[in-house]
Enzyme design. Sequence first.
Site: not given
Length: 240
Positions: A151-153
């Site tokens: 989700s961060y990427t």
Amino acid sequence: MDLNGATALVTGAAHRVGKAIALGLAGAGADIVLHSYSSGEAAKATAAEIEALGVRVALVSGDLGVDPAAILDGAGDLAPVQVLINSAAVFPDDRLTDVTAQAWNRTLAINLTAPVFLTQAFAARLPRDLKGVVVNVSDWRTQRPYPDHFSYTVAKGALDTFTRAAAESLAPRIRVNAVALGAILPPRGKDSAYLKELAQEIPAQRVGGTEPVVMAVLALITNPFVTGEILRVDGGAHLR
């Protein structure tokens, strides 16, 4: 842009990269609106360091995932804000196969939605006779995604696209750029040994520390002919 006497808002500025950027801007003469969420004592300590540099500082606390535009109200007497640094982020461990909707929404709220709507509010409030600058803090791994920070990427990849789109939308009065960071500081829960091992995979054969980040941010702010740029600060890691 001449930072002397200008006001800069830095999100997530109580510690780590955000703190370094806030101190770097203060060292260049900018007054600082220092945003934090749950780091009250650390924020106060950072504010004291900023004041020691001879500039003014306003502390503002708030959840970027709830009402990011309200953070600008914390500028108070330091308004108007001419520089916005979207530094705050969360870095959860997740994969496509296990990420939950709740975790996904929280990550995008902090890492993408907050920068978008803070930038929108920043542009709306900036007096028409002033120029402004936005710098987003991204990650070079949007080009080579982390397998375990899904989700961060994805959020940071969208932030890259937003950087370019906002640069086009807000030109010529407001310039929008980003720094895409590599191995700068150990992730939470990791020590310096982790980065020393990681450094062996980087052409520069070292980890960055925060100074190169500050130098890159200052360069993007002060160069009037750069907008829509995503500047990698990764020691050449993207080459491998």
